[in-house]
Design a protein around this motif. Structure first.
Motif, PDB file in Angstrom:
ATOM      1  N   LEU A   1      11.354   3.351  -3.636  1.00 61.45           N
ATOM      2  CA  LEU A   1      10.081   4.064  -3.526  1.00 61.45           C
ATOM      3  C   LEU A   1       8.951   3.252  -4.134  1.00 61.45           C
ATOM      4  CD1 LEU A   1      11.290   7.680  -4.338  1.00 61.45           C
ATOM      5  CD2 LEU A   1      10.508   6.800  -2.132  1.00 61.45           C
ATOM      6  N   ALA A   2       9.237   2.517  -5.206  1.00 63.77           N
ATOM      7  CA  ALA A   2       8.263   1.584  -5.786  1.00 63.77           C
ATOM      8  C   ALA A   2       8.659   0.186  -5.347  1.00 63.77           C
ATOM      9  CB  ALA A   2       8.251   1.678  -7.313  1.00 63.77           C
TER      10      ALA A   2
ATOM     11  N   THR B   1       6.553  12.534   1.930  1.00 62.16           N
ATOM     12  CA  THR B   1       7.165  11.381   1.262  1.00 62.16           C
ATOM     13  C   THR B   1       6.229  10.185   1.354  1.00 62.16           C
ATOM     14  OG1 THR B   1       9.369  12.167   1.838  1.00 62.16           O
ATOM     15  CG2 THR B   1       9.159   9.862   1.183  1.00 62.16           C
ATOM     16  N   VAL B   2       5.902   9.620   0.179  1.00 55.36           N
ATOM     17  CA  VAL B   2       5.013   8.458   0.102  1.00 55.36           C
ATOM     18  C   VAL B   2       5.823   7.267  -0.392  1.00 55.36           C
ATOM     19  CG1 VAL B   2       2.951   7.468  -0.966  1.00 55.36           C
ATOM     20  CG2 VAL B   2       2.983   9.890  -0.303  1.00 55.36           C
ATOM     21  N   LEU B   3       5.698   6.154   0.302  1.00 51.66           N
ATOM     22  CA  LEU B   3       6.424   4.928  -0.033  1.00 51.66           C
ATOM     23  C   LEU B   3       5.427   3.803  -0.246  1.00 51.66           C
ATOM     24  CD1 LEU B   3       9.155   3.321  -0.147  1.00 51.66           C
ATOM     25  CD2 LEU B   3       8.823   2.884   2.290  1.00 51.66           C
ATOM     26  N   HIS B   4       5.629   3.009  -1.291  1.00 48.72           N
ATOM     27  CA  HIS B   4       4.788   1.837  -1.549  1.00 48.72           C
ATOM     28  C   HIS B   4       5.455   0.623  -0.898  1.00 48.72           C
ATOM     29  CE1 HIS B   4       3.251   4.602  -4.625  1.00 48.72           C
ATOM     30  NE2 HIS B   4       2.132   3.877  -4.575  1.00 48.72           N
TER      31      HIS B   4
ATOM     32  N   ARG C   1       0.845  -1.194   0.000  1.00 50.54           N
ATOM     33  CA  ARG C   1       0.000   0.000   0.000  1.00 50.54           C
ATOM     34  C   ARG C   1       0.879   1.241   0.000  1.00 50.54           C
ATOM     35  NH1 ARG C   1      -4.470  -1.599   4.677  1.00 50.54           N
ATOM     36  NH2 ARG C   1      -5.274  -3.493   3.665  1.00 50.54           N
ATOM     37  N   ALA C   2       0.249   2.366  -0.312  1.00 54.92           N
ATOM     38  CA  ALA C   2       0.948   3.650  -0.249  1.00 54.92           C
ATOM     39  C   ALA C   2       0.976   4.127   1.200  1.00 54.92           C
ATOM     40  CB  ALA C   2       0.260   4.677  -1.141  1.00 54.92           C
TER      41      ALA C   2
ATOM     42  N   ASP D   1       2.340   7.061   4.001  1.00 57.50           N
ATOM     43  CA  ASP D   1       2.894   8.377   4.300  1.00 57.50           C
ATOM     44  C   ASP D   1       3.958   8.174   5.377  1.00 57.50           C
ATOM     45  OD1 ASP D   1       3.494  10.954   5.036  1.00 57.50           O
ATOM     46  OD2 ASP D   1       1.420  11.663   4.944  1.00 57.50           O
TER      47      ASP D   1
END
Length: 433
Positions: free
Chosen positions: A425-426, A314-317, A285-286, A288
Motif C-alpha cells: 500500500l505504501a 482503496t487508495v494505493l501509492h 502518486r495516490a 484510487d
C-alpha cells in the motif's frame, strides 16, 4: 593516464606509519619513564656521595685525607670557587639527577648543574661554609642515542616485515578476485579461488556474480526482443506488401485489413517500448484503485463481460501509468487466452493490496505455468500476431518488482486462470541493479 597506487602499497604504507607512530610514542614514553628512574637512582647516589664527602671534609685526620684524595682521583673534589655559568643546554638526565638530589637534601638551592661541555653537579657543603663539592656527571648520551637508534632500526625492520605480511594477507584476496573477475562476470564459479578470503571479499564476489547474471539476462532479453520483433512484424508486413502489390488499397474490405495490420504493428512496437521503458522514473502518486479498475473495464470491447468484486475506497501509492499498463495487460491477457465472464477481485491483507484478474478459459499447462512472465513467452504455443507479442506478463512482472510487489499466476480450481498483482500500500522501491 597516470596509474594510482596499488592497494598493497596503500595498506603497507598505512601499517608502517601506524607502527612507526606506535614505536615513536612508545620510545618517548619509555624515555620519560627511564629518565625518571635514572634521576631517582643517581640523585640518591649524589646525595650519599655529597654527604659522605662533607663528613670527611669536616674531619682532620690522615684516614679522612687519604679517602678524600682517592675520591679526587675519581673526579670528586672540594673547591671554594663558585659554580661557573653553564655553556650548553644541560643534558635532561643530569638535570633530573640534580632536581632529585636537591629535593632529597631539602634545599634545591644547594645543588647546581652546569654543562661545560661536560656535565658537573655542584653541591654546597653544609659543614664547610663557602665550599662546594664538585662531581663529574658521567654522560651516556652517545651510548644511549646509539643504542636507541639501533633498537628503533631493528624494531622498524621487524615492523616493516610484519606490515608487509599483513598487507599481503589483506590484499591477496582482492588480487585473486580481480584476476578472476572476467570469469565471474561470465558466469563461472570462482569460489575455489577465494578460499580463506575475508567475508567482504566473498560478498563482493557474490555481488559481481549477481551483476554479471543481470547483464547476461539483459543481453538474453535483448536478443529475445530482436527475435520476437522480427518474427511478429514479418507476417503483417508481408500481408501489407502483398496487398500493395495486388492493388487492394481501393477495396474497402482489404483496406480495413491493412489498417488492422498497421494497428497490430503499432501495438507490437508499443509493447516492446513499454518493456524497455520500465517506468521506474515515474513519480509516485495516490491512486484510487477501484476508480482506475472501473475505467479500465469500461474501455474493454465487451464491458458487460467484466465484473468487479472488492472495496470501493482503496487508495494505493504507486506510479499511475505503470499500474494502468500492468492492469491493462492482465485484462488483455485474460481476453486473449481466457473466456468470459471475467472478474477483477480487490483484496487487502495487512499492508498489501491484491488485484486479481480471473477468467474462465482453459488455463495454462502445468509445465508452462512456472515459466510464464518470461519475455516473448505466450500461453499458447503458436506465435501469432493475434495473441500479442508475449511481453504482456513480462511487463506486469517487471512493474510489480519495481513497485516492491510480486506477480502470482495460478490455474483456478473451478477452471480458468488467475493473475494476481500483489503490491504494498505504501510504495517500496526495489534495489537498483
Amino acid at each position: 593516464m597516470k596509474r594510482g597506487p596499488t592497494t598493497f602499497s596503500l595498506v603497507l604504507a598505512l601499517l608502517v606509519a601506524a607502527l612507526v607512530l606506535a614505536l615513536t610514542l612508545g620510545g618517548f614514553l619509555s624515555t620519560r619513564a627511564g629518565l625518571r628512574a635514572l634521576g631517582d637512582s643517581y640523585g640518591r647516589l649524589v646525595v650519599a656521595t655529597a654527604t659522605s664527602v662533607d663528613a670527611l671534609a669536616s674531619r682532620d685526620d690522615p684516614a679522612a685525607r687519604a679517602t678524600l684524595a682517592r675520591l679526587q682521583q675519581s673526579g670528586i673534589r672540594i673547591t671554594t670557587e663558585p659554580p661557573p655559568p653553564t655553556l650548553r643546554r644541560v643534558v635532561p638526565v643530569v638535570e633530573e639527577v640534580g632536581h632529585v638530589a636537591g629535593e632529597l637534601l631539602g634545599d634545591p638551592s644547594r645543588v647546581v648543574v652546569v654543562q661545560r661541555p661536560e656535565a658537573q653537579i655542584w653541591v654546597r657543603s653544609e659543614s664547610l661554609p663557602g665550599h662546594w663539592i664538585v662531581m663529574q656527571a658521567v654522560s651516556f648520551r652517545r651510548q644511549v642515542i646509539r643504542s636507541m637508534l639501533l633498537v628503533m632500526l631493528f624494531a622498524g625492520l621487524v615492523a616493516a616485515a610484519v606490515a608487509a605480511l599483513a598487507a599481503r594477507l589483506l590484499t591477496r584476496p582482492l588480487e585473486r578476485l580481480a584476476a578472476h573477475a572476467p570469469a565471474l562476470l561470465g558466469g563461472q564459479s570462482i569460489q575455489q579461488h577465494l578460499r580463506g578470503s575475508p567475508r567482504e571479499v566473498r560478498d563482493l564476489a557474490d555481488a559481481l556474480g549477481a551483476a554479471g547474471e543481470e547483464l547476461r539476462q539483459s543481453a538474453r532479453e535483448r536478443e529475445l526482443m530482436l527475435a520476437g520483433i522480427s518474427h511478429d512484424l514479418r507476417t503483417p508486413l508481408a500481408r501489407l506488401r502483398l496487398a500493395l502489390e495486388l492493388g487492394d488499397a481501393n477495396d474497402p474490405g482489404r483496406r480495413d485489413a491493412m489498417v488492422n495490420d498497421l494497428d497490430e504493428l503499432d501495438k507490437a512496437l508499443a509493447q516492446c517500448l513499454a518493456y524497455v521503458r520500465d517506468g521506474s522514473d515515474e513519480a509516485v502518486r495516490a491512486i484510487d484503485v477501484p476508480t482506475l479498475l472501473g475505467q479500465l473495464m469500461a474501455l474493454r470491447h465487451a464491458p458487460d463481460d467484466w465484473h468487479y468484486e472488492g472495496h470501493d475506497d482503496t487508495v494505493l501509492h504507486a506510479r499511475p501509468s505503470l499500474l494502468r499498463r500492468a492492469l491493462g495487460n492482465l485484462m488483455d491477457n485474460a481476453e486473449h487466452y481466457g473466456a468470459a465472464p471475467f472478474r477483477v477481485r480487490l483484496q487487502r491483507a495487512g499492508d498489501e493490496l491484491s488485484i486479481s484478474v480471473e477468467d474462465h478459459g482453459p488455463g495454462v499447462p502445468e509445465d508452462l505455468l512456472a515459466r510464464l512472465g518470461q519475455p516473448f513467452l505466450r500461453g499458447n504455443a503458436a506465435r501469432t500476431g493475434a495473441c500479442g507479442t508475449g511481453l504482456g506478463l513480462s511487463i506486469v512482472k517487471r512493474a510489480a518488482e519495481i513497485s516492491g510487489g510480486r506477480l502470482q499466476l495460478a490455474n483456478r480450481s473451478g477452471g480458468g486462470f488467475s493473475a494476481t498483482l500483489v503490491l504494498p500500500l505504501a510504495v517500496r522501491e526495489r534495489s537498483s541493479a
